[in-house]
Design an enzyme around this catalytic site. Structure first.
Site, PDB file in Angstrom:
ATOM      1  N   HIS A 151      -7.403  -0.662   5.868  1.00 35.43           N
ATOM      2  CA  HIS A 151      -6.352   0.244   6.347  1.00 35.43           C
ATOM      3  C   HIS A 151      -6.168   1.374   5.338  1.00 35.43           C
ATOM      4  CE1 HIS A 151      -2.686   1.432   8.412  1.00 35.43           C
ATOM      5  NE2 HIS A 151      -2.002   1.334   7.299  1.00 35.43           N
ATOM      6  N   HIS A 204       0.852  -1.191   0.000  1.00 38.13           N
ATOM      7  CA  HIS A 204       0.000   0.000   0.000  1.00 38.13           C
ATOM      8  C   HIS A 204       0.884   1.237   0.000  1.00 38.13           C
ATOM      9  CE1 HIS A 204       0.825  -0.585   4.288  1.00 38.13           C
ATOM     10  NE2 HIS A 204       0.368   0.630   4.551  1.00 38.13           N
ATOM     11  N   HIS A 220       1.414   3.989   1.993  1.00 39.69           N
ATOM     12  CA  HIS A 220       1.918   4.797   3.110  1.00 39.69           C
ATOM     13  C   HIS A 220       3.441   4.955   3.043  1.00 39.69           C
ATOM     14  CE1 HIS A 220      -1.853   4.237   5.849  1.00 39.69           C
ATOM     15  NE2 HIS A 220      -1.988   5.216   4.980  1.00 39.69           N
ATOM     16  N   ASP A 274       5.877   4.945   5.123  1.00 38.81           N
ATOM     17  CA  ASP A 274       6.773   4.036   5.844  1.00 38.81           C
ATOM     18  C   ASP A 274       6.871   2.673   5.154  1.00 38.81           C
ATOM     19  OD1 ASP A 274       4.070   3.571   6.703  1.00 38.81           O
ATOM     20  OD2 ASP A 274       4.815   2.404   8.393  1.00 38.81           O
ATOM     21  N   HIS A 275       6.157   2.526   4.033  1.00 41.74           N
ATOM     22  CA  HIS A 275       6.252   1.314   3.208  1.00 41.74           C
ATOM     23  C   HIS A 275       6.842   1.602   1.830  1.00 41.74           C
ATOM     24  CE1 HIS A 275       3.634  -1.312   5.816  1.00 41.74           C
ATOM     25  NE2 HIS A 275       3.450  -0.111   6.335  1.00 41.74           N
ATOM     26  N   HIS A 318       4.955  -4.654  10.942  1.00 35.92           N
ATOM     27  CA  HIS A 318       5.327  -3.932  12.168  1.00 35.92           C
ATOM     28  C   HIS A 318       5.480  -4.912  13.325  1.00 35.92           C
ATOM     29  CE1 HIS A 318       4.718   0.271  10.820  1.00 35.92           C
ATOM     30  NE2 HIS A 318       3.786  -0.256  10.045  1.00 35.92           N
ATOM     31  N   ASP A 348      -0.137  -3.793   6.478  1.00 30.22           N
ATOM     32  CA  ASP A 348      -0.760  -3.288   7.701  1.00 30.22           C
ATOM     33  C   ASP A 348      -2.229  -3.694   7.811  1.00 30.22           C
ATOM     34  OD1 ASP A 348       1.650  -2.096   8.217  1.00 30.22           O
ATOM     35  OD2 ASP A 348       0.948  -0.033   7.982  1.00 30.22           O
TER      36      ASP A 348
END
Length: 252
Positions: A105, A51, A53, A55-56, A164, A126
């Site tokens: 998410h 996805h 985001h 942090d990915h 995570h 996530d």
């Protein structure tokens, strides 16, 4: 034979590093630097994304520039060179994959199931966490519940690689949501020991999640009773129980 190892990033992210022979792939590289360190003199063969985001995806551009490698993932992500949608079955790293749409998410979230011989490996970003699930930033409770239910139907021995290290905190919520579940209590003891040794608690398995993850256990009488104490109607559907659980977890 494929090997799968976590590359720690930020405070609690895992970038998953897949290797077969001379091929090296990573899943959800939010930061390029730990990937460069893990690869050493090896070249990156490709990138998989679940996805959008940051942090990915934050390390994708630097990795692409360094290795000119393909990027597979949702079409919503600008750097993706090979868009994936629900029902796709790409062959990558010499193996068959299944692509599953799992909105909730985010709306563009996908999960990736790797078939490595008789073994299944789920990269779920996530959406599904060990003993938990992601927050609902874009999707609805109905979407997330359906997505989690879809993942829960995978074979029990499917290995689960989420993005995570939230397992210990999630199990503390699971214990509150379903007190008396001995599988949760036992898992929490084990996880505390693993984290005390600074080791990852992942991968999990679908079977373990179905036994200890409250978001997959909305039919549990104990969970239903506690959800009703927190506002769910007496005849609540599983989605309504899930909605109350997710709201409770958001402030736990």
């Amino acid at each position: 034979m494929i090997t799968i190892h976590p590359i720690p990033a930020f405070n609690d992210n895992y970038i998953w590093h897949l290797r077969q022979g001379d091929e090296h792939w990573v899943v959800d590289p939010g930061d390029a630097n730990p990937v460069f360190d893990a690869l050493g003199d090896n070249r990156l063969s490709g990138i998989l994304l679940t996805h959008h985001h940051p942090d990915h995806t934050g390390g994708v551009e630097a990795l692409m520039n360094a290795y000119q490698c393909p990027v597979y993932g949702p079409a919503t992500i600008a750097q993706v060179t090979h868009p994936l949608v629900d029902g796709d079955h790409p062959t990558l790293i010499g193996c068959h994959w299944d692509v599953l749409a799992v909105p909730g998410h985010t709306l563009d979230h996908i999960a990736l199931v790797l078939h490595a011989g008789e073994e299944l490996h789920l990269f779920c970003g996530d959406t599904l966490f060990a003993a938990g699930c992601g927050r609902l930033f874009e999707g609805s409770p109905e979407q997330m519940f359906d997505s989690l239910s879809r993942l829960a139907r995978l074979p029990a021995d499917t290995r689960v690689y989420c993005a995570h290290e939230y397992t210990e905190a999630n199990l503390k919520f699971a214990r509150a949501a379903e007190p008396g579940n001995s599988a949760i209590a036992s898992r929490l003891v084990s996880v505390k020991q693993v984290r005390a040794e600074n080791r990852p608690t992942l991968p999990s398995t679908i079977g373990l999640e179905c036994a200890t993850n409250p978001f997959l256990r909305t039919q549990s009488p104990t969970i239903r009773a506690l959800a009703c104490e927190r506002g769910a109607p007496a005849d609540a559907s599983p989605v309504e129980i899930f909605t109350v659980l997710r709201r409770w977890k958001d402030t736990f």
